[in-house]
Design a protein around this motif. Structure first.
Motif, PDB file in Angstrom:
ATOM      1  N   LEU A 398       7.131  -5.307   3.723  1.00  0.00           N
ATOM      2  CA  LEU A 398       6.786  -4.194   2.640  1.00  0.00           C
ATOM      3  C   LEU A 398       5.919  -3.211   3.198  1.00  0.00           C
ATOM      4  CD1 LEU A 398       3.714  -6.716   0.843  1.00  0.00           C
ATOM      5  CD2 LEU A 398       6.655  -5.567  -0.370  1.00  0.00           C
ATOM      6  N   ARG A 399       5.325  -3.066   4.746  1.00  0.00           N
ATOM      7  CA  ARG A 399       5.388  -1.939   5.966  1.00  0.00           C
ATOM      8  C   ARG A 399       7.078  -1.326   5.664  1.00  0.00           C
ATOM      9  NH1 ARG A 399       4.469  -3.130  11.919  1.00  0.00           N
ATOM     10  NH2 ARG A 399       6.679  -3.808  11.285  1.00  0.00           N
ATOM     11  N   GLU A 400       7.759  -1.749   5.918  1.00  0.00           N
ATOM     12  CA  GLU A 400       9.409  -0.838   5.318  1.00  0.00           C
ATOM     13  C   GLU A 400       9.487  -0.337   4.938  1.00  0.00           C
ATOM     14  OE1 GLU A 400      10.668   0.078   9.056  1.00  0.00           O
ATOM     15  OE2 GLU A 400      12.136   1.010   8.092  1.00  0.00           O
ATOM     16  N   VAL A 401       9.074  -0.917   3.249  1.00  0.00           N
ATOM     17  CA  VAL A 401       9.504  -0.343   2.237  1.00  0.00           C
ATOM     18  C   VAL A 401       8.537   0.743   2.114  1.00  0.00           C
ATOM     19  CG1 VAL A 401       9.029  -0.910  -0.444  1.00  0.00           C
ATOM     20  CG2 VAL A 401      10.011  -2.743   0.371  1.00  0.00           C
ATOM     21  N   MET A 402       7.153   0.874   2.298  1.00  0.00           N
ATOM     22  CA  MET A 402       6.528   2.271   2.276  1.00  0.00           C
ATOM     23  C   MET A 402       6.625   3.460   2.789  1.00  0.00           C
ATOM     24  SD  MET A 402       2.548   0.234   2.497  1.00  0.00           S
ATOM     25  CE  MET A 402       2.237  -0.821   1.506  1.00  0.00           C
ATOM     26  N   ASP A 417      -8.720  -7.227  -3.205  1.00  0.00           N
ATOM     27  CA  ASP A 417      -9.518  -7.434  -1.834  1.00  0.00           C
ATOM     28  C   ASP A 417      -8.842  -8.048  -0.640  1.00  0.00           C
ATOM     29  OD1 ASP A 417     -11.695  -6.090  -0.508  1.00  0.00           O
ATOM     30  OD2 ASP A 417     -13.000  -8.111  -1.285  1.00  0.00           O
ATOM     31  N   GLU A 418      -7.743  -8.301  -1.387  1.00  0.00           N
ATOM     32  CA  GLU A 418      -7.057  -9.734  -0.210  1.00  0.00           C
ATOM     33  C   GLU A 418      -5.689  -9.463   0.175  1.00  0.00           C
ATOM     34  OE1 GLU A 418      -7.280 -12.013  -3.787  1.00  0.00           O
ATOM     35  OE2 GLU A 418      -9.036 -12.684  -3.911  1.00  0.00           O
ATOM     36  N   THR A 419      -5.465  -8.424   0.267  1.00  0.00           N
ATOM     37  CA  THR A 419      -4.173  -7.598   1.275  1.00  0.00           C
ATOM     38  C   THR A 419      -4.319  -8.005   2.421  1.00  0.00           C
ATOM     39  OG1 THR A 419      -4.024  -5.594  -0.070  1.00  0.00           O
ATOM     40  CG2 THR A 419      -3.046  -5.853   1.710  1.00  0.00           C
ATOM     41  N   ALA A 420      -5.238  -7.864   3.668  1.00  0.00           N
ATOM     42  CA  ALA A 420      -5.208  -8.125   4.628  1.00  0.00           C
ATOM     43  C   ALA A 420      -5.398 -10.170   5.047  1.00  0.00           C
ATOM     44  CB  ALA A 420      -6.491  -7.458   5.592  1.00  0.00           C
ATOM     45  N   SER A 421      -6.484 -10.256   3.890  1.00  0.00           N
ATOM     46  CA  SER A 421      -6.886 -12.121   3.855  1.00  0.00           C
ATOM     47  C   SER A 421      -5.678 -13.127   3.770  1.00  0.00           C
ATOM     48  CB  SER A 421      -8.074 -12.963   2.976  1.00  0.00           C
ATOM     49  OG  SER A 421      -7.292 -12.344   2.064  1.00  0.00           O
ATOM     50  N   ASN A 422      -4.656 -11.847   2.715  1.00  0.00           N
ATOM     51  CA  ASN A 422      -3.219 -13.106   2.057  1.00  0.00           C
ATOM     52  C   ASN A 422      -2.362 -12.654   3.535  1.00  0.00           C
ATOM     53  OD1 ASN A 422      -3.947 -13.677   0.215  1.00  0.00           O
ATOM     54  ND2 ASN A 422      -3.460 -12.071  -1.259  1.00  0.00           N
ATOM     55  N   ARG A 423      -2.771 -11.315   4.825  1.00  0.00           N
ATOM     56  CA  ARG A 423      -1.998 -11.197   5.811  1.00  0.00           C
ATOM     57  C   ARG A 423      -0.744 -10.523   5.837  1.00  0.00           C
ATOM     58  NH1 ARG A 423      -5.695 -14.830   7.051  1.00  0.00           N
ATOM     59  NH2 ARG A 423      -5.401 -16.151   8.330  1.00  0.00           N
ATOM     60  N   LEU A 424      -1.057  -9.384   4.882  1.00  0.00           N
ATOM     61  CA  LEU A 424       0.107  -8.822   4.957  1.00  0.00           C
ATOM     62  C   LEU A 424      -0.407  -7.316   5.316  1.00  0.00           C
ATOM     63  CD1 LEU A 424       0.195  -8.556   0.708  1.00  0.00           C
ATOM     64  CD2 LEU A 424       2.468  -9.864   2.828  1.00  0.00           C
ATOM     65  N   ASP A 425      -1.473  -6.869   6.756  1.00  0.00           N
ATOM     66  CA  ASP A 425      -1.930  -6.186   6.842  1.00  0.00           C
ATOM     67  C   ASP A 425      -1.217  -5.063   7.849  1.00  0.00           C
ATOM     68  OD1 ASP A 425      -2.534  -9.054   7.833  1.00  0.00           O
ATOM     69  OD2 ASP A 425      -3.771  -7.761   9.224  1.00  0.00           O
ATOM     70  N   ALA A 426      -0.064  -5.932   7.978  1.00  0.00           N
ATOM     71  CA  ALA A 426       0.539  -5.064   8.717  1.00  0.00           C
ATOM     72  C   ALA A 426       1.549  -3.524   7.940  1.00  0.00           C
ATOM     73  CB  ALA A 426       2.372  -5.323   8.257  1.00  0.00           C
ATOM     74  N   VAL A 427       1.181  -3.732   5.914  1.00  0.00           N
ATOM     75  CA  VAL A 427       1.374  -1.725   5.806  1.00  0.00           C
ATOM     76  C   VAL A 427       0.062  -1.284   5.880  1.00  0.00           C
ATOM     77  CG1 VAL A 427       2.323  -3.394   3.640  1.00  0.00           C
ATOM     78  CG2 VAL A 427      -0.237  -2.814   3.669  1.00  0.00           C
ATOM     79  N   TYR A 428      -0.985  -1.872   6.904  1.00  0.00           N
ATOM     80  CA  TYR A 428      -1.630  -0.547   6.766  1.00  0.00           C
ATOM     81  C   TYR A 428      -1.746   0.188   8.339  1.00  0.00           C
ATOM     82  CZ  TYR A 428      -4.717  -2.798   4.345  1.00  0.00           C
ATOM     83  OH  TYR A 428      -5.345  -3.763   2.996  1.00  0.00           O
ATOM     84  N   ASP A 429      -0.223  -0.441   9.143  1.00  0.00           N
ATOM     85  CA  ASP A 429      -0.156   0.455  10.173  1.00  0.00           C
ATOM     86  C   ASP A 429       0.469   1.902   9.791  1.00  0.00           C
ATOM     87  OD1 ASP A 429       0.113  -1.490  11.810  1.00  0.00           O
ATOM     88  OD2 ASP A 429       2.194  -1.499  11.723  1.00  0.00           O
TER      89      ASP A 429
END
Lengths: 571, 571
Positions: A398-402, A417-429
């Motif tokens: 998803l990071r790459e999609v962005m 409020d669960e993007t990080a706890s759902n382990r998708l936090d690579a997008v915050y790069d």
């Protein structure tokens, strides 16, 4: 407003009111140019008159403002029961005839418009996909404001006028959605202009917001972060002047907020966005008394205000008087076409709300540039020889999609409020979370502009995403599996919208509403029973395959493969 | 507050904080009277510390007020993740030992309390049915305030302190529920004291209400019709004084409102009910910094603030320092029992919140006096020879239910504005709709006191009814079939509550939550597709028969027969 402009706005409004009442009652003789007879009248008059004159008033004044300011404007009508009002306006401006070439702007088309409304084989009584310019179905209430805010994200020039009924305002999703303004970035997003329409009544009861003090209401709306502008009354002449002034002020405030933010060297404080409070009688301009009981201004105006114009001569006389009070001869020419007086208040086709391409978002849809699953696939030599957290891998995808779609600004990630706890936090790069309320130094990943939107309301996440998709963009909502049930009913309504839209050749397909359900029942050992429910899948599975697909990827690589479907159609 | 009272309140609070942290981390050596070793520590520490010290602070101060004013008080804890806080308070006051005789108020019982918390075979991490004094499960957020208001209906002497987390406050159902105060009659109902707990953060984000200006927040709460009292800070000594003063003021305002209303010859204007805004750091009194990052006062305090006290010596040292900071030797005697200093802040058993019978409503349940179906049955000689509208006949039956149970004030009818359109309006012969906002002369069937509650929010209807049932009364909710899906998720959670409660011998069974689904898919021809969805029945059918029953009465007389089940158990 100059008197001749006012005359035109008023004529337009009267025309829309005439057409609204006509749809509810008539199936022939639409201009009443011959005496009204039984066979001209629907056997079962249906429709909601009560909210409609207010909606017509708003539409007429939005048209005036669009013409004066060249606004790129669309509407979201919360009181969706007012379907006949929106069909009336679409017919008046001509957008309806574009989607329905068989319904011209003449007496014959008007007769068809009337007959089809809420009639077997015809069109619904609500603001439905059949209404050009709408992205919001009336019926189940509560989602208008969230839809409007979703529509303006990444649409910096768009103004969405969102009418909120005082009935709808009692619902939870609507009550929460007022706080959407804490997320809107005046630089990169457009503006929502909420118009709270207080006509005082639901089906059978007064509404809460119409029965608190003026001081409480003002305090509430300022507490929501708005600058309220009030338009109150029942005298049309005065109300026209007040509403025009209110819209002038609102448009000026929006411009000022956007100009300041867009030219500032550092972000100014969060603005108090304008809104309008329109207080009118329910069933305004309709029958005042029927059978000795007050109707205009009461809940009795909610649906059909005069019951039996087919067989009761007094009711029929009252109906004819009512429609005649709009002076249709000033409004429609010999052929039934709107007169120049009315047409002066209709924007050119590039600006008509019924033809705004954002409201038929599939027209604007551009495909996402997606990486292939292989680019992020977990290496395996043989099955089971590698361990990977699937959603963590998906986060990288998803990071790459962005990254690949950054310049299009057409993909967003939503979640409670669960993007990080759902382990998708690579997008915050590559993207922050969009947040326009205040920040403190210890905050992380919050910014005025960002691809991720998090709020602890599944209703708002779903509503924003629907609004975003319906205006031609892409997105994904991630949620704990158990709490997806919170939006069961919204999912149903969105699925219905998609199903009906597929049957309308002029509605271009939009992108799919993608859910990533996480923290499944067996992985909620730590949170326990309250967080465990696998039933959302049952809820979706009863939809047809054209509308909904369910994928159950068992590992990271199949999850990546499924992610490639993110721009499919359907729910 | 006198210094010695303050010392006792503070000691009680420290004891509760100690017990909260202990539950999250320890499975043995609860008083740390021997050096902490690896086998004393849970392999996987679980639980939500962040909200807990604030909940403990509130509980400690409610106890103080209960003692000083002999309040009949109970609580509803919106931030239900704070399960360890409520288990701690129940253990401290002794109510937990009553429901769990195997857990005494001594070191051995404390060890069991700690070990069982969020542990396989133990108790949940949320405020669940296992917690004495609770009628509200934490987990899915949004329903606390509606539950609290349901509990005080027809309970004129009851005060429900309802803690609303600033995360939960973002949800739709909670945002709508603020307006419940427009329905409460200060003569015949009790009082809800909302305590908005602003600790600033959700799992990974700040909260909206903590990040708007003080002026906006104040305006919002006054707009909701409340008189807010603020308690803000982090210095315990000062906060104790402020909170005690705030509760004194709130109790006085509630008394005054009720006294004025109950002695007035004509109803006074709707009051501004008090509420408290408590702003504290998240994870207050916990570790300030861990691994070089700030924890107290940030989202990092949300769950387990120190990650690895089993293997990391620095983490372990920090944990021991943290627990020692509560000075447990002042709080627990040799045997582990709370000392007199702590016990001075525990009400006698008749007044303890954990033992309030309203929170175990089945104890108070009295059966409804129901007419027989035959009294209202439609006469038929042979099948099909009579036509009757089933719900109209049911309305007559329900009217009689209201008459026969009038003096018990234990039956109510809830609905989203459709009681009349669902043809149940015969009930208005004997009861008005309860409405405490303003009225105008043309209103019908509205009164300060009435058996029918209508608001255009299925969430509020469901939440009120759940609160009413859980405190030992009876009721029925009527809704269009399609829109019952709005509360799918609430129904799940209530069903879970019932399922778990059945397994707890001390929880007395409550009355069933009865739905009358009307305007079925085939009868929504006039409203159309948006109002058509038969799926709620699917949603309920996946529950076990002990928890849910579905009836499909085909005509008026079978509907009457089914209505006789209105006081059954289950959903």
């Amino acid at each position: 407003m100059a008197p001749e402009r006012l005359r035109s706005v008023d004529a337009y409004w009267r025309a829309a009111n005439y057409l609204t009442a006509g749809q509810i009652y008539l199936m022939d003789n639409p201009l009443l140019r011959t005496p009204l007879e039984r066979h001209h009248i629907k056997p079962r008059p249906l429709g909601h008159w009560g909210t409609s004159p207010g909606l017509n008033f708003i539409y007429a004044h939005l048209n005036r403002a669009i013409i004066d300011y060249d606004l790129d404007a669309m509407y979201v009508i919360g009181p969706g029961h007012g379907g006949p009002a929106l069909f009336a306006n679409a017919w008046l401006e001509g957008s309806y005839s574009r989607t329905r070439p068989d319904i011209a702007r003449d007496a014959h088309g008007m007769a068809t418009l009337f007959r089809e409304f809420s009639f077997p084989g015809g069109v619904p009584s609500h603001v439905a996909p059949e209404v050009p310019g709408s992205i919001h179905e009336g019926g189940e209430l509560g989602y208008s404001l969230a839809h409007a805010y979703g529509a303006v994200l990444d649409n910096p020039n768009l103004l969405v006028a969102c009418v909120i009924g005082d009935g709808e305002a009692e619902t939870g999703p609507l009550a929460a959605s007022w706080h959407s303004n804490k997320f809107i970035n005046p630089v990169t997003d457009g503006a929502v202009l909420p118009i709270l329409h207080l006509n005082g009544y639901k089906i059978a009861n007064p509404t809460i917001l119409a029965r608190i003090t003026d001081a409480e209401l003002d305090s509430l709306l300022r507490g929501y972060g708005h600058h309220p502008i009030y338009v109150t009354g029942d005298d049309p002449h005065r109300m026209h002047q007040d509403m025009a002034a209110a819209l002038d002020q609102a448009v000026a405030l929006v411009s000022e907020i956007q100009n300041v933010a867009r030219t500032a060297s550092s972000p100014p404080p969060r603005p108090q966005w304008p809104m309008i409070v329109l207080r009118t009688p329910k069933g305004w301009t309709g029958p005042r008394w029927v059978d000795g009981l007050p109707v205009e201004g009461t809940w009795r105006a909610h649906q059909v205000p005069i019951a039996d114009i087919r067989t009761d001569p007094e009711h029929r006389r009252q109906f004819v008087d009512w429609l005649s009070s709009y002076r249709p001869d000033e409004l429609f020419d010999e052929t039934g076409c709107p007169t120049a007086l009315v047409a002066d208040n209709i924007p050119t086709s590039d600006y008509q709300m019924g033809l705004n391409p954002n409201a038929n978002g599939g027209l604007l849809l551009t495909p996402l540039h997606l990486p292939t699953a292989k680019e992020f696939a977990v290496s395996t030599v043989q099955p089971g020889d590698t361990t990977a957290e699937p959603t963590r891998v998906l986060g990288q995808y998803l990071r790459e999609v962005m990254v690949r779609n950054a310049c299009y600004r057409n993909f967003r990630l939503f979640g409670p409020d669960e993007t990080a706890s759902n382990r998708l936090d690579a997008v915050y790069d590559v993207s922050d979370k969009q947040w326009n309320a205040s920040v403190v130094p210890s905050d992380e990943h919050l910014a005025r502009d960002g691809r991720v939107l998090e709020v602890l309301s599944e209703h708002m996440c779903q509503g924003w995403l629907e609004g975003y998709l319906l205006t031609g963009r892409h997105g994904l909502l991630n949620s704990y599996e158990a709490f997806a049930h919170v939006v069961d009913s919204m999912v149903n309504q969105h699925a219905k919208w998609l199903k009906v839209s597929r049957e309308l050749p002029w509605r271009a397909p939009i992108a799919s509403l993608n859910y990533l359900l996480t923290s499944h029942v067996w992985r909620q050992d730590h949170n326990g029973f309250s967080h465990q429910d696998p039933g959302f899948i049952d809820h979706v599975a009863n939809k047809r395959a054209e509308v909904a697909r369910i994928y159950l990827p068992p590992d990271a690589n199949t999850l990546l493969s499924v992610a490639g479907q993110v721009q499919g159609r359907g729910v």
